[in-house]
Design an enzyme around this catalytic site. Structure first.
Site, mmCIF file in Angstrom:
data_model
loop_
_atom_site.group_PDB
_atom_site.id
_atom_site.type_symbol
_atom_site.label_atom_id
_atom_site.label_comp_id
_atom_site.label_asym_id
_atom_site.label_seq_id
_atom_site.Cartn_x
_atom_site.Cartn_y
_atom_site.Cartn_z
ATOM 1 N N ASP A 321 0.848 -1.182 0.000
ATOM 2 C CA ASP A 321 0.000 0.000 0.000
ATOM 3 C C ASP A 321 0.894 1.246 0.000
ATOM 4 O O ASP A 321 2.109 1.161 0.162
ATOM 5 C CB ASP A 321 -0.968 -0.035 1.191
ATOM 6 C CG ASP A 321 -2.220 0.794 0.920
ATOM 7 O OD1 ASP A 321 -2.204 1.635 0.009
ATOM 8 O OD2 ASP A 321 -3.233 0.587 1.613
ATOM 9 N N GLU A 521 -10.234 7.100 4.217
ATOM 10 C CA GLU A 521 -9.183 6.557 5.084
ATOM 11 C C GLU A 521 -9.210 7.190 6.478
ATOM 12 O O GLU A 521 -10.269 7.428 7.021
ATOM 13 C CB GLU A 521 -7.814 6.695 4.393
ATOM 14 C CG GLU A 521 -7.799 5.956 3.031
ATOM 15 C CD GLU A 521 -6.428 5.841 2.417
ATOM 16 O OE1 GLU A 521 -5.456 5.626 3.153
ATOM 17 O OE2 GLU A 521 -6.327 5.950 1.178
HETATM 18 C C1 BGC Z 1 -3.981 7.717 -0.589
HETATM 19 C C2 BGC Z 1 -3.740 7.966 -2.007
HETATM 20 C C3 BGC Z 1 -3.856 9.447 -2.173
HETATM 21 C C4 BGC Z 1 -2.896 10.162 -1.290
HETATM 22 C C5 BGC Z 1 -3.237 11.606 -1.308
HETATM 23 C C6 BGC Z 1 -2.845 8.310 0.187
HETATM 24 O O1 BGC Z 1 -2.863 7.922 1.510
HETATM 25 O O2 BGC Z 1 -4.119 6.352 -0.419
HETATM 26 O O3 BGC Z 1 -4.600 7.282 -2.838
HETATM 27 O O4 BGC Z 1 -3.637 9.833 -3.482
HETATM 28 O O5 BGC Z 1 -2.867 9.696 0.033
HETATM 29 O O6 BGC Z 1 -2.225 12.391 -0.847
HETATM 30 C C1 BGC Z 2 -5.119 2.936 0.184
HETATM 31 C C2 BGC Z 2 -5.384 1.842 -0.802
HETATM 32 C C3 BGC Z 2 -5.253 2.347 -2.190
HETATM 33 C C4 BGC Z 2 -3.932 3.023 -2.387
HETATM 34 C C5 BGC Z 2 -3.749 3.610 -3.762
HETATM 35 C C6 BGC Z 2 -3.863 3.674 -0.115
HETATM 36 O O1 BGC Z 2 -3.721 4.761 0.731
HETATM 37 O O2 BGC Z 2 -5.025 2.393 1.481
HETATM 38 O O3 BGC Z 2 -6.642 1.282 -0.574
HETATM 39 O O4 BGC Z 2 -5.421 1.303 -3.113
HETATM 40 O O5 BGC Z 2 -3.783 4.057 -1.458
HETATM 41 O O6 BGC Z 2 -4.501 4.730 -3.944
#
Ligand code: BGC
Ligand code: BGC
Length: 838
Positions: A321, A521
């Site tokens: 991840d 998240e």
């Molecule tokens: C997310 C990403 C997102 C990014 C934004 C990450 O924790 O999973 O998908 O683009 O933070 O800054």
């Molecule tokens: C998230 C994932 C996601 C990835 C890519 C991460 O922060 O936990 O679920 O697939 O970002 O965007």
């Protein structure tokens, strides 16, 4: 709430619990429970393995390392892709082609082509390995403007309809193929056990059997049925089972936290979706950010290699991840041999890819990562690519469905989503059979969710957090109000939109649409399951309408069950709509009767999560030894049921409400935090109360008024300067916020411009800090006026801060005289707009 020690410093949660569990790292693991053998549904293919042998033999170490590092398109240029020949790329939330998350669909396909060319046109004789592009199409291809937006998984869980799940997978895959994207980071197979978790809505259920039942259907929809000709061919994409494993069971529902469950419960509850996923031929598994009994999944060999590969027989690829490897003890975002050695085949290094590539290359050369392990990782990646036909498919735009933009949000696709909306609605109360409503009534549609597509869709919609959009950003979607208006009009009635519930002509009934605002998240983690503590706007609206003798129907938008007893009491009917997505019309299909007064569609949704009776009822799950929900798992009324509810208790345990503080707001710091002051070279002297000064008077702090009495602080540095700090009572963890490109926002006023250099920073214990110069910013700011300084949190990490152990979340050091006031300091989720001052 006893035992829940958690400090909220912002939107995101700096959790002391996380720190506490981090100290458990290294504790001996109990021997793992045996996982069932599943095996691949695809027949062994010696010819394919030979083909992989031949490719591996021709690949250089650099070629191989380029396969195992996955950068994000928001942090890389086409030139980088051309130079490194990456095996895959991702578009994370809020990342889009050309750094535009609202880029039109053709720009995504053009980007896919450009990346394809950048990798495959090499002309240096090295083997050509086609790239794969991954994205979070987690409720439809919802990152792309105009695509069909399905309900979030929590609503799909309420449908209990496998066939429809498969269809949703099919539509999602087809729309992805339109834009040339090969790989979906979906489905989420989390079994959600604590609804305070900000990702609750990404899970189908708290019950392993629902997740078990859906996993295979969604994967078959996305990838096609394994062993048939459709598998991973035209209009199909690679699916990902995530987040392996235990993501839905972290203590206190803390995102990226620790799951303390026994090996048996990890397997039987949290792992329930994986055997059916593997049986359906899922080609990728994403390792969770979280840990199990103290060990981060990103480097948990027992689970990544032992359980998943050796025992269950998964033969696809494992992907990490977003910089999750950086949380493994001994690792950083730019280096983590432990992850690859534990069995991670591809490492998601979104913005850290350059350093990660270099360190991995060096670690392979030094033997810290063995060639055998690297080859094995690359073999798995190549296997997935060969199975997906990547070597034959050709340029993305040349493939079937590519460029058929009319398929994005097409009427057929939207009809599938609308059906899902109808099936996912759960009726919780229907006093005196107020529903269905006659469409011939004059309806009032109120609440801030009534005409708000972004609010009905939730996170992972266009942007990561699902914020920053207006209805104009959803060309192929309908708000709940618009759907009601359409149905009412068709039946000869009318509907009026009035967000605040005011009206000139008394309506025959009111539908009030309200609920949680979008989040994703950890930004959605909450200390309790109370809906909007301390804020009664929606409740007041319900009550106001009811007091005027109007029948009131509540439509509640939320990513999880929440304690809404007062709202349930105030409404005649109450519908849990969860996050229905783009097809608001599906709500009217069920709520509004036909012209003949008979229901057009009955409710059929049944709760896949237990609904709390009290705010401190967390966790609350079917099968608990003591199980006392307000609405049990499986509850859901139909039109033939008697839907009356007695008055519910509105009592809240006092201790359960806690301040939802930012670092500094309304003149206060979080409990236990304080200001302190130190002159140049002197010791820090704590400030008690609202004002104080160093013993020699060289640095003073006092209260000033901005919006309210004493809601701001002024710092006056004498000619010799000094440092003012905000100190936390315990170290806080803002690693996630820093990692996710959050900003720190400081509202300040320069009262006297600095005569020397000024640095803004944070500290992580003694001799651990990150500071950035802000002299220029302060000198340029208008004296005597409030200004806002916004800078990325990760500026401090780049300057040396360990964001997981912050002891002082703010330091202001001045070398000379200056007078500065501050009124608000907060961390906010952002899309990387601000830059670090130099
Ligand atoms: C997310 C990403 C997102 C990014 C934004 C990450 O924790 O999973 O998908 O683009 O933070 O800054
Ligand atoms: C998230 C994932 C996601 C990835 C890519 C991460 O922060 O936990 O679920 O697939 O970002 O965007």
């Amino acid at each position: 709430m006893v035992g829940r020690r958690r400090l909220k410093v912002a939107l995101g949660v700096a959790s002391l619990a996380t720190i506490a569990t981090a100290t458990g790292i290294g504790a001996a693991q109990t021997p793992g429970a045996a996982w069932p053998h599943v095996g691949s549904p695809l027949p062994a293919d010696p010819a394919m393995e030979k083909r992989i042998d031949a490719l591996l033999a021709k690949m250089s170490v650099e070629d191989k390392v380029a396969q195992v590092v996955q950068p994000d398109i928001g942090s890389l240029t086409m030139e980088d892709i051309r130079q490194y020949k990456f095996g895959s790329i991702l578009a994370g939330g809020s990342s889009g082609p050309n750094f535009d998350d609202k880029a039109p669909a053709p720009a995504w396909l053009a980007y896919a082509d450009a990346a394809w060319d950048a990798v495959t046109k090499r002309g240096d004789g090295r083997p050509v390995i086609p790239p794969i592009w991954g994205i979070d199409a987690v409720h439809g291809h919802a990152n792309i403007i105009g695509a069909t937006i399905f309900p979030q998984n929590i609503g799909l869980g309420a449908m209990r309809d496998r066939d429809l799940i498969r269809k949703i997978g099919e539509v999602t895959a087809k729309e992805m193929a339109v834009t040339g994207i090969d790989w979906d980071f979906s489905p989420t197979l989390a079994v959600v056990r604590d609804d305070r978790w900000g990702r609750s809505y990404e899970g189908f259920s708290e019950d392993p059997s629902v997740v078990h039942d859906y996993a295979g259907a969604m994967i078959e929809g996305l990838q096609g049925k394994a062993g048939t000709k459709e598998f991973l061919r035209d209009g199909k994409v690679i699916a990902t089972a995530k987040h392996f494993v235990g993501d839905g069971g972290t203590a206190n529902g803390i995102d990226q936290g620790d799951n303390p469950d026994t090996p048996e419960r990890i397997r039987d509850i949290h792992g329930a979706g994986y055997p059916p996923a593997i049986a359906a031929g899922v080609q990728a598994v994403m390792a969770s950010f979280s840990s199990v009994r103290g060990t981060k999944l990103s480097a948990d060999k027992d689970l990544l290699t032992g359980a998943l590969r050796d025992q269950m027989g998964f033969d696809g690829l494992t992907v990490g991840d977003w910089n999750a490897h950086g949380q493994v003890p001994g690792c950083t975002n730019t280096s983590c041999p432990a992850a690859i050695n534990a069995g991670m085949d591809m490492v998601m290094a979104p913005d850290s890819w350059k350093g990660f590539y270099a360190s991995t290359l060096a670690q392979v050369k030094s033997g810290e990562i063995s060639t055998t392990r690297l080859d094995e990782a690359v073999r798995r990646i190549l296997r997935v690519k060969i199975r997906a036909g990547m070597f034959e498919k050709g340029k993305p735009s040349s493939r079937p469905f590519a460029g058929k933009f009319e398929l994005l949000g097409s009427p057929e696709h939207r009809a599938v989503a609308r059906q899902a909306v109808r099936e996912s609605l759960v009726l919780l109360k229907n006093q005196g059979h107020v529903l269905p409503l006659s469409p011939k009534l004059d309806l009032l549609v109120a609440g801030d969710g009534a005409d708000n597509i972004s609010k009905q869709s939730g996170g992972w919609t266009i942007s990561w957090q699902g914020t920053g959009m207006t209805n104009a950003d959803f060309p192929h979607a309908q708000s709940i109000y618009a759907g009601i208006a359409e149905a009412a009009k068709a039946a000869g009635g009318s509907a009026t939109l009035s967000v605040d519930g005011s009206f000139t002509k008394k309506p025959g009934a009111a539908i009030v649409v309200f609920g949680e605002d979008p989040y994703a998240e950890f930004a959605g983690d909450r200390p309790t399951v109370e809906y909007r503590p301390g804020e009664s706007r929606d409740l007041d609206l319900l009550k106001k309408l009811k007091a005027q003798g109007i029948p009131v129907v509540a439509v509640f938008l939320s990513g999880r069950p929440l304690w809404v007893n007062p709202e349930l009491n105030a409404a005649d009917a109450f519908v849990a709509a969860f996050l229905p997505g783009g097809e608001g019309g599906g709500v009217a299909d069920v709520l509004l009767a036909g012209a003949d007064g008979k229901p057009r569609h009955d409710f059929r949704g049944k709760l896949s999560f237990s609904w709390p009776k009290r705010i401190d009822q967390t966790p609350l799950n079917k099968g608990d030894a003591v199980y006392d929900p307000l609405f049990a798992f499986g509850y859901g009324l139909t039109y033939t049921d008697k839907g009356d509810l007695p008055a519910l208790s509105e009592e809240r345990p006092a201790a359960a409400t806690r301040p939802d503080g930012t670092v500094f707001a309304r003149g206060t710091l979080p409990p236990g935090w304080r200001f302190d002051l130190a002159e140049q070279g002197g010791v820090a002297e704590p400030v008690t109360g609202n004002a104080g000064a160093t013993g020699r008077g060289g640095l003073r702090l006092s209260s000033v008024d901005r919006r309210a009495q004493e809601d701001a602080r002024r710092m006056v540095w004498g000619a010799d300067g000094g440092t003012a700090r905000i100190v936390a009572d315990k170290q806080i963890d803002i690693g996630r916020e820093s990692n996710a490109q959050y900003n720190i926002v400081i509202e300040y006023r320069v009262d006297a411009a600095p005569t020397g250099a000024v640095r803004l920073g944070m500290q992580c214990g003694a001799n651990c800090a990150g500071t950035v110069p802000i002299t220029g910013v302060l000198r340029a700011a208008p004296v005597g006026q409030w200004s806002t300084l916004t800078l990325p949190l990760n500026c401090f990490a780049t300057a040396g801060l360990d964001p997981r152990r912050v002891s002082a979340p703010l330091t202001l050091a001045s070398d000379g005289a200056a007078t500065l006031s501050i009124s608000d300091i907060r961390f906010v989720s952002a899309n990387g707009v601000a830059t670090c001052p130099r």
